[in-house]
Design a protein around this motif. Structure first.
Motif, PDB file in Angstrom:
ATOM      1  N   ASP A   5       0.873  -1.169   0.000  1.00  0.00           N
ATOM      2  CA  ASP A   5       0.000   0.000   0.000  1.00  0.00           C
ATOM      3  C   ASP A   5       0.910   1.218   0.000  1.00  0.00           C
ATOM      4  O   ASP A   5       1.830   1.309   0.819  1.00  0.00           O
ATOM      5  N   GLY A   6       0.668   2.154  -0.925  1.00  0.00           N
ATOM      6  CA  GLY A   6       1.475   3.366  -1.008  1.00  0.00           C
ATOM      7  C   GLY A   6       0.644   4.592  -0.691  1.00  0.00           C
ATOM      8  O   GLY A   6      -0.560   4.628  -0.982  1.00  0.00           O
ATOM      9  N   PHE A   7       1.275   5.595  -0.092  1.00  0.00           N
ATOM     10  CA  PHE A   7       0.604   6.816   0.339  1.00  0.00           C
ATOM     11  C   PHE A   7       1.480   8.034   0.026  1.00  0.00           C
ATOM     12  O   PHE A   7       2.696   7.971   0.206  1.00  0.00           O
ATOM     13  N   VAL A   8       0.857   9.111  -0.414  1.00  0.00           N
ATOM     14  CA  VAL A   8       1.543  10.385  -0.585  1.00  0.00           C
ATOM     15  C   VAL A   8       0.649  11.451   0.032  1.00  0.00           C
ATOM     16  O   VAL A   8      -0.565  11.453  -0.196  1.00  0.00           O
ATOM     17  N   MET A   9       1.241  12.337   0.828  1.00  0.00           N
ATOM     18  CA  MET A   9       0.455  13.375   1.499  1.00  0.00           C
ATOM     19  C   MET A   9       1.293  14.631   1.674  1.00  0.00           C
ATOM     20  O   MET A   9       2.522  14.582   1.595  1.00  0.00           O
ATOM     21  N   ALA A  10       0.617  15.740   1.899  1.00  0.00           N
ATOM     22  CA  ALA A  10       1.272  17.016   2.193  1.00  0.00           C
ATOM     23  C   ALA A  10       1.091  17.295   3.680  1.00  0.00           C
ATOM     24  O   ALA A  10      -0.030  17.309   4.174  1.00  0.00           O
ATOM     25  N   VAL A  11       2.202  17.503   4.372  1.00  0.00           N
ATOM     26  CA  VAL A  11       2.169  17.748   5.819  1.00  0.00           C
ATOM     27  C   VAL A  11       2.798  19.113   6.094  1.00  0.00           C
ATOM     28  O   VAL A  11       3.891  19.395   5.587  1.00  0.00           O
ATOM     29  N   PRO A  12       2.134  19.958   6.874  1.00  0.00           N
ATOM     30  CA  PRO A  12       2.768  21.233   7.227  1.00  0.00           C
ATOM     31  C   PRO A  12       4.164  20.980   7.817  1.00  0.00           C
ATOM     32  O   PRO A  12       4.324  20.130   8.703  1.00  0.00           O
ATOM     33  N   ALA A  13       5.152  21.687   7.304  1.00  0.00           N
ATOM     34  CA  ALA A  13       6.537  21.459   7.731  1.00  0.00           C
ATOM     35  C   ALA A  13       6.687  21.576   9.250  1.00  0.00           C
ATOM     36  O   ALA A  13       7.457  20.830   9.858  1.00  0.00           O
ATOM     37  N   GLY A  14       5.928  22.465   9.866  1.00  0.00           N
ATOM     38  CA  GLY A  14       5.996  22.636  11.319  1.00  0.00           C
ATOM     39  C   GLY A  14       5.391  21.482  12.096  1.00  0.00           C
ATOM     40  O   GLY A  14       5.543  21.405  13.315  1.00  0.00           O
ATOM     41  N   ASN A  15       4.708  20.573  11.410  1.00  0.00           N
ATOM     42  CA  ASN A  15       4.073  19.424  12.074  1.00  0.00           C
ATOM     43  C   ASN A  15       4.889  18.140  11.953  1.00  0.00           C
ATOM     44  O   ASN A  15       4.367  17.055  12.176  1.00  0.00           O
TER      45      ASN A  15
END
Length: 121
Positions: A5-15
């Motif tokens: 299973d593959g996942f790509v996401m955008a995470v706030p850099a500060g998180n």
């Protein structure tokens, strides 16, 4: 043969630290349900493409980092059984409770899919 299973996401850099803590809790469930390996990768060299790229795929904002993750299962049957159990665990397990372990990113922009390996060296 294994299943991924593959996942790509955008995470706030500060998180970043919040993401790591969230993943450490949630990923233990995958392992308990039979996953062989879970890998979470923080974007380090994710270039902008001419036509498409990881950032555009998840509509990453300037202050967000692209995260690429995968879960390796022994086979698709194990993965499918785990996904069935996961729905049930979402209602009972704090590691998946959004109030106890909130996602530190916008889950609406997460992309994912299941893959059958065709080359494994």
């Amino acid at each position: 043969m294994s299943y991924v299973d593959g996942f790509v996401m955008a995470v706030p850099a500060g998180n970043k630290q919040k993401f790591v803590e969230h993943a450490e809790q949630a990923d233990t469930v995958f392992r308990e349900l039979g996953a062989l390996r879970v890998v979470e990768c923080w974007g380090d060299d994710v270039p902008d493409g001419e036509y498409t790229d990881f950032r555009r795929a998840v509509q990453a904002k300037a202050d967000e980092t692209v995260v690429f993750s995968w879960v390796e299962w022994p086979d698709k049957a194990t993965r499918d059984a785990a996904m069935g159990r996961m729905e049930e665990l979402m209602a009972t397990d704090d590691r998946f409770n959004p109030e106890k372990n909130p996602m530190p990113f916008d889950g609406k922009r997460l992309i994912y899919g299941g893959f059958s390996p065709v080359v494994d060296m």
